[in-house]
Every structure is written in structure tokens, then in C-alpha cells.
Design a protein around this motif. Structure first.
Motif, PDB file in Angstrom:
ATOM      1  N   ARG A  47      22.007  15.734  80.632  1.00 36.38           N
ATOM      2  CA  ARG A  47      22.439  14.529  79.927  1.00 36.38           C
ATOM      3  C   ARG A  47      21.555  13.332  80.252  1.00 36.38           C
ATOM      4  NH1 ARG A  47      29.108  14.530  80.371  1.00 36.38           N
ATOM      5  NH2 ARG A  47      29.466  16.212  78.844  1.00 36.38           N
ATOM      6  N   ARG A  48      21.113  13.252  81.495  1.00 32.66           N
ATOM      7  CA  ARG A  48      20.343  12.082  81.925  1.00 32.66           C
ATOM      8  C   ARG A  48      18.899  12.148  81.434  1.00 32.66           C
ATOM      9  NH1 ARG A  48      20.976   8.079  85.506  1.00 32.66           N
ATOM     10  NH2 ARG A  48      19.146   7.188  86.528  1.00 32.66           N
ATOM     11  N   ILE A  49      18.290  13.313  81.532  1.00 29.66           N
ATOM     12  CA  ILE A  49      16.886  13.467  81.123  1.00 29.66           C
ATOM     13  C   ILE A  49      16.877  13.989  79.693  1.00 29.66           C
ATOM     14  CG2 ILE A  49      14.651  14.468  81.715  1.00 29.66           C
ATOM     15  CD1 ILE A  49      15.715  14.961  84.525  1.00 29.66           C
ATOM     16  N   ARG A  50      16.830  13.097  78.734  1.00 28.65           N
ATOM     17  CA  ARG A  50      16.956  13.480  77.332  1.00 28.65           C
ATOM     18  C   ARG A  50      15.777  14.306  76.837  1.00 28.65           C
ATOM     19  NH1 ARG A  50      19.489   8.142  74.274  1.00 28.65           N
ATOM     20  NH2 ARG A  50      21.420   8.020  75.519  1.00 28.65           N
ATOM     21  N   GLU A  51      14.600  14.086  77.426  1.00 24.59           N
ATOM     22  CA  GLU A  51      13.421  14.833  76.990  1.00 24.59           C
ATOM     23  C   GLU A  51      13.271  16.169  77.714  1.00 24.59           C
ATOM     24  OE1 GLU A  51      12.098  11.930  80.224  1.00 24.59           O
ATOM     25  OE2 GLU A  51      13.526  12.003  78.545  1.00 24.59           O
ATOM     26  N   LEU A  52      14.244  16.538  78.550  1.00 26.57           N
ATOM     27  CA  LEU A  52      14.155  17.788  79.310  1.00 26.57           C
ATOM     28  C   LEU A  52      14.020  19.022  78.419  1.00 26.57           C
ATOM     29  CD1 LEU A  52      14.255  19.255  82.036  1.00 26.57           C
ATOM     30  CD2 LEU A  52      16.759  19.248  81.865  1.00 26.57           C
ATOM     31  N   PRO A  53      14.824  19.173  77.348  1.00 28.41           N
ATOM     32  CA  PRO A  53      14.666  20.364  76.498  1.00 28.41           C
ATOM     33  C   PRO A  53      13.259  20.489  75.914  1.00 28.41           C
ATOM     34  CG  PRO A  53      16.712  19.228  75.982  1.00 28.41           C
ATOM     35  CD  PRO A  53      15.945  18.333  76.894  1.00 28.41           C
ATOM     36  N   ALA A  54      12.717  19.392  75.407  1.00 29.88           N
ATOM     37  CA  ALA A  54      11.380  19.447  74.820  1.00 29.88           C
ATOM     38  C   ALA A  54      10.316  19.716  75.872  1.00 29.88           C
ATOM     39  CB  ALA A  54      11.075  18.133  74.091  1.00 29.88           C
ATOM     40  N   ARG A  55      10.509  19.176  77.079  1.00 29.58           N
ATOM     41  CA  ARG A  55       9.545  19.421  78.150  1.00 29.58           C
ATOM     42  C   ARG A  55       9.494  20.902  78.521  1.00 29.58           C
ATOM     43  NH1 ARG A  55      10.336  14.661  82.734  1.00 29.58           N
ATOM     44  NH2 ARG A  55       9.554  12.891  81.489  1.00 29.58           N
ATOM     45  N   LEU A  56      10.651  21.494  78.671  1.00 31.39           N
ATOM     46  CA  LEU A  56      10.695  22.914  79.022  1.00 31.39           C
ATOM     47  C   LEU A  56      10.206  23.784  77.869  1.00 31.39           C
ATOM     48  CD1 LEU A  56      14.093  23.224  80.939  1.00 31.39           C
ATOM     49  CD2 LEU A  56      11.794  23.299  81.904  1.00 31.39           C
ATOM     50  N   GLY A  57      10.506  23.376  76.638  1.00 31.85           N
ATOM     51  CA  GLY A  57      10.165  24.199  75.488  1.00 31.85           C
ATOM     52  C   GLY A  57       8.739  24.056  75.018  1.00 31.85           C
ATOM     53  N   ARG A  58       8.036  23.009  75.454  1.00 36.06           N
ATOM     54  CA  ARG A  58       6.684  22.749  74.961  1.00 36.06           C
ATOM     55  C   ARG A  58       5.691  23.789  75.465  1.00 36.06           C
ATOM     56  NH1 ARG A  58       6.243  18.066  76.906  1.00 36.06           N
ATOM     57  NH2 ARG A  58       6.928  16.943  75.029  1.00 36.06           N
ATOM     58  N   SER A  59       5.817  24.205  76.706  1.00 30.00           N
ATOM     59  CA  SER A  59       4.847  25.107  77.325  1.00 30.00           C
ATOM     60  C   SER A  59       5.375  26.535  77.376  1.00 30.00           C
ATOM     61  CB  SER A  59       4.514  24.617  78.745  1.00 30.00           C
ATOM     62  OG  SER A  59       3.807  25.588  79.464  1.00 30.00           O
ATOM     63  N   TRP A  60       4.539  27.476  76.965  1.00 29.64           N
ATOM     64  CA  TRP A  60       4.916  28.893  77.017  1.00 29.64           C
ATOM     65  C   TRP A  60       5.147  29.333  78.455  1.00 29.64           C
ATOM     66  CZ3 TRP A  60       2.533  33.258  79.165  1.00 29.64           C
ATOM     67  CH2 TRP A  60       3.061  34.493  78.762  1.00 29.64           C
ATOM     68  N   LEU A  61       4.351  28.847  79.394  1.00 28.58           N
ATOM     69  CA  LEU A  61       4.508  29.232  80.791  1.00 28.58           C
ATOM     70  C   LEU A  61       5.821  28.715  81.369  1.00 28.58           C
ATOM     71  CD1 LEU A  61       0.889  28.751  82.204  1.00 28.58           C
ATOM     72  CD2 LEU A  61       2.103  30.898  81.794  1.00 28.58           C
ATOM     73  N   ARG A  62       6.189  27.511  81.012  1.00 28.20           N
ATOM     74  CA  ARG A  62       7.453  26.963  81.501  1.00 28.20           C
ATOM     75  C   ARG A  62       8.633  27.774  80.987  1.00 28.20           C
ATOM     76  NH1 ARG A  62       6.474  20.504  80.298  1.00 28.20           N
ATOM     77  NH2 ARG A  62       4.672  20.201  81.711  1.00 28.20           N
ATOM     78  N   ARG A  63       8.566  28.147  79.727  1.00 27.21           N
ATOM     79  CA  ARG A  63       9.675  28.924  79.158  1.00 27.21           C
ATOM     80  C   ARG A  63       9.796  30.286  79.832  1.00 27.21           C
ATOM     81  NH1 ARG A  63       7.380  27.186  74.121  1.00 27.21           N
ATOM     82  NH2 ARG A  63       6.749  29.339  73.664  1.00 27.21           N
ATOM     83  N   VAL A  64       8.693  30.975  79.982  1.00 32.63           N
ATOM     84  CA  VAL A  64       8.724  32.318  80.559  1.00 32.63           C
ATOM     85  C   VAL A  64       9.155  32.283  82.023  1.00 32.63           C
ATOM     86  CG1 VAL A  64       7.279  34.296  81.172  1.00 32.63           C
ATOM     87  CG2 VAL A  64       7.020  33.229  78.948  1.00 32.63           C
TER      88      VAL A  64
END
Length: 282
Positions: free
Chosen positions: A64-81
Motif C-alpha cells: 500500500r505504501r510503495i505504489r510503484e512496487l508492482p511495476a518495479r517488480l514486473g519491469r525486470s524479467w530477472l526480478r520476476r523469476v
């Protein structure tokens, strides 16, 4: 492409998945630490339960606090995996229990399976939120799409793993039972994420969208993006549209996407335009 309601729903799902992921990850790590220092059943189970609840609450607060967290995690393939693969230490720990180096392998195994499942769900939902964040423009073209799947085969595989889990439980082999049951749950989550399964009428209608940034594949609960820069060639082969993309080609059959010819010309026009020097959106 998607309205505010769809974007809000994706973010809500992300927050729930993030809470589950953080909760199970913290609980698993805490159980491992307590198992090494104070190996008693009450200590391990109590620590795991408290850590699960505390970690879930922290996960919800962070999402809730870090609104850009979903996009940050989803932007990089390595972060997602990295999210589902964070369960690897638990697999190593279970191996250690089999060698007698650590007790309470059932708790560790169950939490490791939970981390892998919630990590995979979080991976797909983070990708969805990232796609939503960069495709807020109006789509150029849209086609109805039926995600590929074999419902009967999926059901057979699910039933097989559930039966194996139940059979192991009846004989007292709890570790195999946890693994087989975890695989069954994982199979359901993958089916939902890939659009092969759907819960009633819940979720979005599957479709393909053409945006300036790339081709969006919308499933009932997740979305993914194929950037124009990743497509090297577009070809129509009999009743199959193929987008050449290295080792991960994208394919659409006619029973999934009816108007293959129109889709081919539109996709080829956009990908060719980018290759001819048009700037790619960030």
C-alpha cells in the motif's frame, strides 16, 4: 486497453499475493532459524504462525505504501523469476532434514511449497501491473482470443497429483504428500494465470491488443506484453500465426484467434515500423 476497475483489481490481487508471499517467506526463514537453535515442536510451529501473520501484515503495508512496487517488480524479467525461485533454500533445507542435519522437515517443506506458489502468483501479477502501467493509451486494434489449453488433460494431471498426495497421506508419508499436493495447487495457479481455467465469469474476456509499445495478451486474470523490438519476423503458416522471438516464439492458431490474416498485417506493420527507425516507447 483496460479501465480503472481492471487496473484496481490487478493491484488488489497483487497486494494479496505480496502479503502471502512475504508472510510465508518470513515464516519459513523464522522456522528454519528456530529449528537450528531451539528444535522443539512448539517453538517451531509457534514461531512460524506468528511470523506468517506478521509477515503478511508487513507485506500489505509495504504494497500500500510503495505504489510503484508492482511495476518495479514486473519491469525486470530477472526480478520476476527470482520470486518463485526464492523457495530454493527451503528445498535445500528439506534435503538437510533427510540427511538428519535438521528436524521438522514437514513444516519447512510446507512453507517452501507455499513460498514457491505465492511467488509464482506474485510474478504473474507483477507483470500484469507493469503492463497496465505502460499501456494506458488506446489500443490500435483488438481481437478476441482463446488462450490455448487442454482442459481434459489438465484435469487428469490435477487428479493424478491429488490422488498421489492422498495416497501418501494415508500411508503416513507426509513429506511426499505435501509435495504432491503442492504440485496440484501449483498446477491450478498456473492454469488460472495462463487463462486455461476460469472461475465462472470472473475476470476479463481474453483478447489481443495492439499498442504503441507492443502486443498485449490479456487473459482473465493476467496480462503479458510482447514488445515490437523483440519480434524479428511475422509469418502465417497454414492455420498458425507465428511471431519469431528467438527461443520464445509467440504462436496463435485459428481456433484461438479467428482473423489471423488481419492480425498478421497489423502486427507486421507495427513491428516493421519500429525496425525502420520509429522510436520505441519507454
Amino acid at each position: 486497453m483496460t479501465g480503472d476497475h481492471d487496473t484496481g483489481t490487478a493491484k488488489t490481487r497483487f497486494r494479496l499475493a505480496f502479503a502471502g508471499y512475504v508472510g510465508t517467506l518470513v515464516a519459513g526463514l523464522a522456522a528454519l532459524a528456530v529449528g537450528l537453535t531451539a528444535p522443539t515442536r512448539i517453538a517451531v510451529l509457534g514461531t512460524a504462525a506468528i511470523s506468517l501473520l506478521g509477515g503478511a501484515l508487513v507485506g500489505i503495508a509495504l504494497a500500500r505504501r510503495i505504489r510503484e512496487l508492482p511495476a518495479r517488480l514486473g519491469r525486470s524479467w530477472l526480478r520476476r523469476v527470482a520470486l518463485p525461485f526464492s523457495a530454493t533454500p527451503f528445498g535445500v533445507a528439506v534435503g538437510a532434514t533427510l540427511l538428519g542435519w535438521l528436524e521438522f522437515r514437514l513444516v519447512v517443506a510446507a512453507l517452501g511449497v507455499a513460498v514457491a506458489i505465492t511467488g509464482y502468483a506474485l510474478m504473474r501479477l507483477a507483470e500484469t501491473c507493469y503492463v497496465d502501467s505502460i499501456t494506458d493509451d488506446e489500443s490500435v486494434a483488438t481481437w478476441q482470443w482463446e488462450p490455448p489449453g487442454t482442459p481434459k488433460l489438465d484435469a487428469i494431471v490435477l487428479a493424478m497429483w491429488l490422488l498421489l498426495g492422498a495416497a501418501s497421506a494415508t500411508t503416513g508419508d507426509w513429506l511426499p504428500s505435501i509435495v504432491w499436493t503442492g504440485l496440484a495447487i501449483f498446477w491450478v495457479v498456473i492454469g488460472l494465470a495462463e487463462g486455461r481455467w476460469r472461475v465462472g465469469s470472473l475476470g476479463d474476456t481474453p483478447a489481443i491488443y495492439v499498442h504503441e509499445v507492443g502486443l498485449v495478451k490479456r487473459r482473465p486474470y493476467t496480462r503479458s506484453l510482447v514488445r515490437w523490438s523483440d519480434i524479428s519476423h511475422v509469418r502465417l503458416r497454414e492455420d498458425e500465426l507465428v511471431l519469431d522471438r528467438g527461443f520464445f516464439d509467440v504462436r496463435f492458431e485459428r481456433d484461438q484467434l479467428a482473423d489471423l490474416e488481419d492480425a498478421r498485417s497489423e502486427i507486421e506493420r507495427h513491428s516493421q515500423s519500429l525496425r525502420n527507425g520509429a522510436p520505441e516507447p519507454p
